[in-house]
Design a protein around this motif. Structure first.
Motif, PDB file in Angstrom:
ATOM      1  N   LEU A 213     -36.447 -18.656   6.265  1.00 22.87           N
ATOM      2  CA  LEU A 213     -36.689 -17.917   7.380  1.00 22.87           C
ATOM      3  C   LEU A 213     -37.627 -16.774   7.257  1.00 22.87           C
ATOM      4  CD1 LEU A 213     -33.395 -18.182   9.375  1.00 22.87           C
ATOM      5  CD2 LEU A 213     -35.457 -19.627   9.489  1.00 22.87           C
ATOM      6  N   GLY A 214     -37.674 -16.230   5.849  1.00 27.35           N
ATOM      7  CA  GLY A 214     -38.571 -15.193   5.762  1.00 27.35           C
ATOM      8  C   GLY A 214     -37.936 -13.823   5.508  1.00 27.35           C
ATOM      9  N   PRO A 215     -38.625 -12.475   5.415  1.00 21.28           N
ATOM     10  CA  PRO A 215     -38.018 -11.318   5.306  1.00 21.28           C
ATOM     11  C   PRO A 215     -37.410 -10.726   6.220  1.00 21.28           C
ATOM     12  CG  PRO A 215     -40.469 -11.249   5.095  1.00 21.28           C
ATOM     13  CD  PRO A 215     -40.126 -12.752   5.275  1.00 21.28           C
ATOM     14  N   GLU A 216     -37.863 -10.999   7.538  1.00 24.59           N
ATOM     15  CA  GLU A 216     -37.340 -10.292   8.749  1.00 24.59           C
ATOM     16  C   GLU A 216     -35.908 -10.862   9.174  1.00 24.59           C
ATOM     17  OE1 GLU A 216     -38.766  -7.495   9.865  1.00 24.59           O
ATOM     18  OE2 GLU A 216     -40.454  -8.235   7.960  1.00 24.59           O
ATOM     19  N   ALA A 217     -35.655 -12.048   8.641  1.00 24.79           N
ATOM     20  CA  ALA A 217     -34.416 -12.580   9.451  1.00 24.79           C
ATOM     21  C   ALA A 217     -33.028 -11.602   9.076  1.00 24.79           C
ATOM     22  CB  ALA A 217     -33.953 -13.995   8.744  1.00 24.79           C
ATOM     23  N   ALA A 218     -32.235 -11.503  10.056  1.00 24.39           N
ATOM     24  CA  ALA A 218     -31.161 -10.543   9.645  1.00 24.39           C
ATOM     25  C   ALA A 218     -29.816 -11.234   9.142  1.00 24.39           C
ATOM     26  CB  ALA A 218     -30.874  -9.545  10.896  1.00 24.39           C
ATOM     27  N   LEU A 219     -29.661 -11.306   8.052  1.00 24.40           N
ATOM     28  CA  LEU A 219     -28.456 -12.304   7.394  1.00 24.40           C
ATOM     29  C   LEU A 219     -27.510 -11.187   6.938  1.00 24.40           C
ATOM     30  CD1 LEU A 219     -30.656 -14.611   5.347  1.00 24.40           C
ATOM     31  CD2 LEU A 219     -29.976 -14.801   7.640  1.00 24.40           C
ATOM     32  N   ILE A 220     -26.124 -11.776   7.256  1.00 28.15           N
ATOM     33  CA  ILE A 220     -25.047 -10.712   6.891  1.00 28.15           C
ATOM     34  C   ILE A 220     -24.224 -11.828   5.965  1.00 28.15           C
ATOM     35  CG2 ILE A 220     -23.003  -9.831   7.571  1.00 28.15           C
ATOM     36  CD1 ILE A 220     -24.447  -9.247  10.143  1.00 28.15           C
ATOM     37  N   GLY A 221     -24.135 -11.475   4.818  1.00 29.26           N
ATOM     38  CA  GLY A 221     -23.246 -12.252   3.765  1.00 29.26           C
ATOM     39  C   GLY A 221     -21.794 -12.020   3.799  1.00 29.26           C
ATOM     40  N   ILE A 222     -20.967 -13.104   3.860  1.00 25.89           N
ATOM     41  CA  ILE A 222     -19.305 -13.105   4.175  1.00 25.89           C
ATOM     42  C   ILE A 222     -18.892 -14.209   3.224  1.00 25.89           C
ATOM     43  CG2 ILE A 222     -19.333 -14.200   6.007  1.00 25.89           C
ATOM     44  CD1 ILE A 222     -17.186 -12.197   7.014  1.00 25.89           C
ATOM     45  N   ASN A 223     -17.626 -13.560   2.550  1.00 21.41           N
ATOM     46  CA  ASN A 223     -16.802 -14.490   1.661  1.00 21.41           C
ATOM     47  C   ASN A 223     -17.158 -14.536   0.134  1.00 21.41           C
ATOM     48  OD1 ASN A 223     -15.058 -16.623   1.079  1.00 21.41           O
ATOM     49  ND2 ASN A 223     -15.635 -18.055   2.362  1.00 21.41           N
TER      50      ASN A 223
ATOM     51  N   ASP B  55     -20.586  -6.442  -5.826  1.00 21.33           N
ATOM     52  CA  ASP B  55     -20.812  -7.765  -5.319  1.00 21.33           C
ATOM     53  C   ASP B  55     -21.639  -7.589  -3.984  1.00 21.33           C
ATOM     54  OD1 ASP B  55     -19.329  -9.309  -7.222  1.00 21.33           O
ATOM     55  OD2 ASP B  55     -17.439  -9.120  -5.816  1.00 21.33           O
ATOM     56  N   VAL B  56     -21.428  -6.471  -3.293  1.00 22.20           N
ATOM     57  CA  VAL B  56     -22.323  -6.404  -2.155  1.00 22.20           C
ATOM     58  C   VAL B  56     -23.824  -6.525  -2.491  1.00 22.20           C
ATOM     59  CG1 VAL B  56     -23.235  -4.658  -0.404  1.00 22.20           C
ATOM     60  CG2 VAL B  56     -20.519  -5.268  -0.876  1.00 22.20           C
ATOM     61  N   ALA B  57     -24.087  -5.857  -3.881  1.00 20.78           N
ATOM     62  CA  ALA B  57     -25.395  -5.799  -4.234  1.00 20.78           C
ATOM     63  C   ALA B  57     -26.044  -7.231  -4.714  1.00 20.78           C
ATOM     64  CB  ALA B  57     -25.539  -4.719  -5.601  1.00 20.78           C
ATOM     65  N   ARG B  58     -25.032  -7.932  -5.153  1.00 17.72           N
ATOM     66  CA  ARG B  58     -25.268  -9.457  -5.503  1.00 17.72           C
ATOM     67  C   ARG B  58     -25.661 -10.095  -4.285  1.00 17.72           C
ATOM     68  NH1 ARG B  58     -20.634  -8.258  -9.456  1.00 17.72           N
ATOM     69  NH2 ARG B  58     -21.672  -8.376 -11.330  1.00 17.72           N
ATOM     70  N   MET B  59     -24.995  -9.989  -3.176  1.00 16.25           N
ATOM     71  CA  MET B  59     -25.386 -10.832  -2.056  1.00 16.25           C
ATOM     72  C   MET B  59     -26.595 -10.222  -1.446  1.00 16.25           C
ATOM     73  SD  MET B  59     -22.011 -11.739   0.223  1.00 16.25           S
ATOM     74  CE  MET B  59     -20.496 -12.630  -0.549  1.00 16.25           C
ATOM     75  N   MET B  60     -26.808  -8.952  -1.501  1.00 11.76           N
ATOM     76  CA  MET B  60     -28.183  -8.476  -1.111  1.00 11.76           C
ATOM     77  C   MET B  60     -29.242  -8.887  -1.839  1.00 11.76           C
ATOM     78  SD  MET B  60     -26.947  -4.448   0.068  1.00 11.76           S
ATOM     79  CE  MET B  60     -28.531  -4.057   1.006  1.00 11.76           C
ATOM     80  N   LEU B  61     -29.064  -9.062  -3.117  1.00  9.27           N
ATOM     81  CA  LEU B  61     -30.217  -9.672  -3.986  1.00  9.27           C
ATOM     82  C   LEU B  61     -30.321 -11.206  -3.774  1.00  9.27           C
ATOM     83  CD1 LEU B  61     -29.323  -7.945  -7.170  1.00  9.27           C
ATOM     84  CD2 LEU B  61     -31.550  -7.679  -5.978  1.00  9.27           C
ATOM     85  N   ALA B  62     -29.402 -11.983  -3.037  1.00  9.00           N
ATOM     86  CA  ALA B  62     -29.730 -13.151  -2.697  1.00  9.00           C
ATOM     87  C   ALA B  62     -29.945 -13.244  -1.339  1.00  9.00           C
ATOM     88  CB  ALA B  62     -28.242 -13.794  -2.664  1.00  9.00           C
ATOM     89  N   GLY B  63     -30.419 -12.150  -0.686  1.00  9.29           N
ATOM     90  CA  GLY B  63     -31.037 -12.077   0.653  1.00  9.29           C
ATOM     91  C   GLY B  63     -30.116 -11.377   1.924  1.00  9.29           C
ATOM     92  N   ALA B  64     -29.178 -11.063   1.671  1.00 12.59           N
ATOM     93  CA  ALA B  64     -28.096 -10.500   2.625  1.00 12.59           C
ATOM     94  C   ALA B  64     -28.888  -9.094   3.062  1.00 12.59           C
ATOM     95  CB  ALA B  64     -26.715 -10.266   2.198  1.00 12.59           C
ATOM     96  N   SER B  65     -28.750  -8.829   4.324  1.00 15.01           N
ATOM     97  CA  SER B  65     -29.023  -7.495   5.015  1.00 15.01           C
ATOM     98  C   SER B  65     -28.027  -6.543   4.924  1.00 15.01           C
ATOM     99  CB  SER B  65     -29.729  -7.825   6.307  1.00 15.01           C
ATOM    100  OG  SER B  65     -30.705  -8.615   6.455  1.00 15.01           O
ATOM    101  N   ALA B  66     -26.821  -6.960   4.939  1.00 10.21           N
ATOM    102  CA  ALA B  66     -25.466  -6.380   4.871  1.00 10.21           C
ATOM    103  C   ALA B  66     -24.657  -7.491   4.679  1.00 10.21           C
ATOM    104  CB  ALA B  66     -25.397  -5.703   6.046  1.00 10.21           C
ATOM    105  N   VAL B  67     -23.291  -6.835   4.129  1.00 13.02           N
ATOM    106  CA  VAL B  67     -22.184  -7.675   3.724  1.00 13.02           C
ATOM    107  C   VAL B  67     -21.142  -7.501   4.215  1.00 13.02           C
ATOM    108  CG1 VAL B  67     -21.145  -8.376   1.377  1.00 13.02           C
ATOM    109  CG2 VAL B  67     -23.483  -8.109   1.589  1.00 13.02           C
ATOM    110  N   GLY B  68     -20.387  -8.268   4.604  1.00 11.79           N
ATOM    111  CA  GLY B  68     -18.835  -8.277   4.926  1.00 11.79           C
ATOM    112  C   GLY B  68     -17.948  -8.390   4.205  1.00 11.79           C
ATOM    113  N   ILE B  69     -16.671  -7.563   4.011  1.00 10.51           N
ATOM    114  CA  ILE B  69     -15.609  -7.785   3.356  1.00 10.51           C
ATOM    115  C   ILE B  69     -14.398  -7.659   3.908  1.00 10.51           C
ATOM    116  CG2 ILE B  69     -14.336  -6.613   1.218  1.00 10.51           C
ATOM    117  CD1 ILE B  69     -16.774  -5.188   0.590  1.00 10.51           C
ATOM    118  N   ALA B  70     -13.340  -8.659   4.070  1.00 15.10           N
ATOM    119  CA  ALA B  70     -12.046  -8.870   4.774  1.00 15.10           C
ATOM    120  C   ALA B  70     -11.122  -8.959   3.880  1.00 15.10           C
ATOM    121  CB  ALA B  70     -12.359  -9.955   5.888  1.00 15.10           C
TER     122      ALA B  70
END
Length: 352
Positions: A257-267, A274-289
Motif C-alpha cells: 500500500l505504500g508509505p502513506e497507509a496508516a497501519l496500527i500494529g497490535i498483538n 517491541d513498539v519500535a520493532r512493529m514500527m520498523l515493520a511498517g506500523a504508524s502506531a502500536v496498540g498494547i492490551a
C-alpha cells in the motif's frame, strides 16, 4: 513529552505512537483514566455493540495466563515475560447510553492531557452499528474503531460478533460505515487469514483512515490433568510470540500500500522496544492490551519511556522510524547464497 515521539497518520496526530488498545481494563472509568495518565498517545475504550448476548458473554468470560510449559501462572505482574494469555470475552457490560456518557466524560479528561480517546464498536448487525456510530459522532467523540475482526465469531452466539475474511465484504462494510460518519475511522481486522494485506487494501479503498492489524488468534490448549480444553473451549490467544506474525503482516501491507497507509500494529508488543520493532515493520502506531491488563497501566508509561530512549539513541523520530520500515518483497529465491549456511545449524552430535 519529546517532539521526537509525535506520530501522525491519516487525519490523526497523537503525542506518541503507544496506544492503549481495547480490553477489560478499559471498561471502567478508573481504568481508562489510568491509561490516559500513564501517557498513552491514544486510548481505545472497551468495545460495545447493540446485543445483550455480547454483554452476557462478558459475564461468562474467563482468563488464564500460561508459562512456556503451558502451565497456568498468577494473573499479575509476577507472571514471566514469556507468557501466553488466553481468554473468552465479550462486550462492555454498560448499556449504550451509559457507555457513551462515560466516554464523553473520559474524552474531556483525555483532551486535557493531550490524549486521543477512541470509541470502539464490534459489528453484530450492520444497520445497528451504523446507528450507534452516528450517536458516537453526535456526542463529540473524536475517533471510532470499527472492529470486524474479532477472533470469537465461530464460538460466540450467532450474530454477536464478526470475523470478516473476504476483501469484498470488508469493503462493503467499511463503505457503509464511512457513509454514516465523518470522524476518523479505524478498521480492526483479523489475523486469521492469508489475505491480511488485501483486507487492509479493501478497507482503505472504502474510506478507512487507519487499519488495525491484526487481532488475536483463535486457539485451544488441552489441560493434561482434566484432559479437557483449558477454560472449556477455544479461546482468543495472544502473547509475545505473535510479534513476528504481526510484523510480517505489517511489512507486507506496507509494501503493498505504500508509505502513506496508516497501519496500527497490535498483538505481540510488550514494551517500547517491541513498539519500535512493529514500527520498523511498517506500523504508524502500536496498540498494547494484554500486558496492561496483566501488569497495570505502568506498562504504557514504561513503553513510552523506552521507545523515547531508543529513538534518542538512534537519532530518530517516530516518523523517521516508520520511514525505515523493512521491505519484505524479496522472496527466499532472491536471497544470495551463503555457502551452505545450513551446515552451521547442524550440531556436532548430529554430524557424526
Amino acid at each position: 513529552m519529546t517532539s521526537r515521539l509525535q506520530a501522525g497518520f491519516g487525519r490523526t496526530l497523537i503525542k506518541n505512537p503507544v496506544i492503549a488498545a481495547a480490553a477489560e481494563h478499559l471498561i471502567e472509568a478508573e481504568g481508562i483514566r489510568a491509561a490516559i495518565e500513564a501517557g498513552a498517545g491514544a486510548v481505545v475504550v472497551k468495545s460495545t455493540n447493540e446485543t445483550m448476548a455480547g454483554k452476557d458473554q462478558l459475564g461468562r468470560a474467563e482468563y488464564v495466563a500460561l508459562d512456556a510449559g503451558w502451565n497456568p501462572v498468577p494473573w499479575n505482574a509476577s507472571a514471566p515475560p514469556e507468557v501466553t494469555l488466553a481468554s473468552r470475552s465479550g462486550m462492555s457490560p454498560l448499556g449504550f447510553e451509559e457507555w457513551l456518557a462515560q466516554n464523553v466524560a473520559m474524552d474531556r479528561f483525555a483532551r486535557d492531557r493531550d490524549c486521543l480517546l477512541v470509541a470502539s464498536l464490534v459489528m453484530a448487525d450492520l444497520s445497528a452499528s451504523l446507528e450507534l456510530a452516528r450517536e458516537i459522532e453526535k456526542a463529540g467523540l473524536r475517533a471510532l474503531e470499527f472492529n470486524i475482526g474479532t477472533p470469537y465469531a465461530s464460538q460466540a452466539a450467532k450474530g454477536v460478533v464478526t470475523t470478516e475474511l473476504q476483501p469484498s465484504r470488508v469493503g462493503e462494510l467499511v463503505a457503509a460505515m464511512r457513509g454514516a460518519v465523518s470522524l476518523p475511522l479505524w478498521v480492526k481486522l483479523t489475523g486469521q487469514s492469508e489475505r491480511v494485506p488485501e483486507l487492509a487494501e479493501a478497507a482503505f479503498e472504502a474510506g478507512a483512515d487507519a487499519v488495525v492489524m491484526a487481532g488475536r488468534l483463535l486457539g485451544m490448549v488441552p489441560d493434561l490433568d482434566s484432559m479437557t480444553p483449558m477454560l472449556g473451549t477455544s479461546l482468543g490467544i495472544g502473547g509475545y510470540w505473535n510479534l513476528p506474525l504481526t510484523c510480517h503482516w505489517l511489512a507486507l501491507t506496507r509494501a503493498r500500500l505504500g508509505p502513506e497507509a496508516a497501519l496500527i500494529g497490535i498483538n505481540g508488543a510488550r514494551d517500547g522496544r517491541d513498539v519500535a520493532r512493529m514500527m520498523l515493520a511498517g506500523a504508524s502506531a502500536v496498540g498494547i492490551a494484554s500486558p496492561v491488563m496483566l501488569r497495570g497501566a505502568g506498562v504504557l508509561r514504561d513503553a513510552v519511556s523506552s521507545l523515547d530512549a531508543y529513538l534518542a539513541a538512534k537519532g530518530l523520530t517516530a516518523k523517521t522510524l516508520v520511514g525505515r520500515a523493512a521491505d519484505t518483497r524479496r522472496t527466499f529465491a532472491q536471497m544470495p547464497p551463503l555457502n551452505e549456511n545450513w551446515r552451521r545449524y547442524v550440531t556436532a552430535e548430529q554430524q557424526g
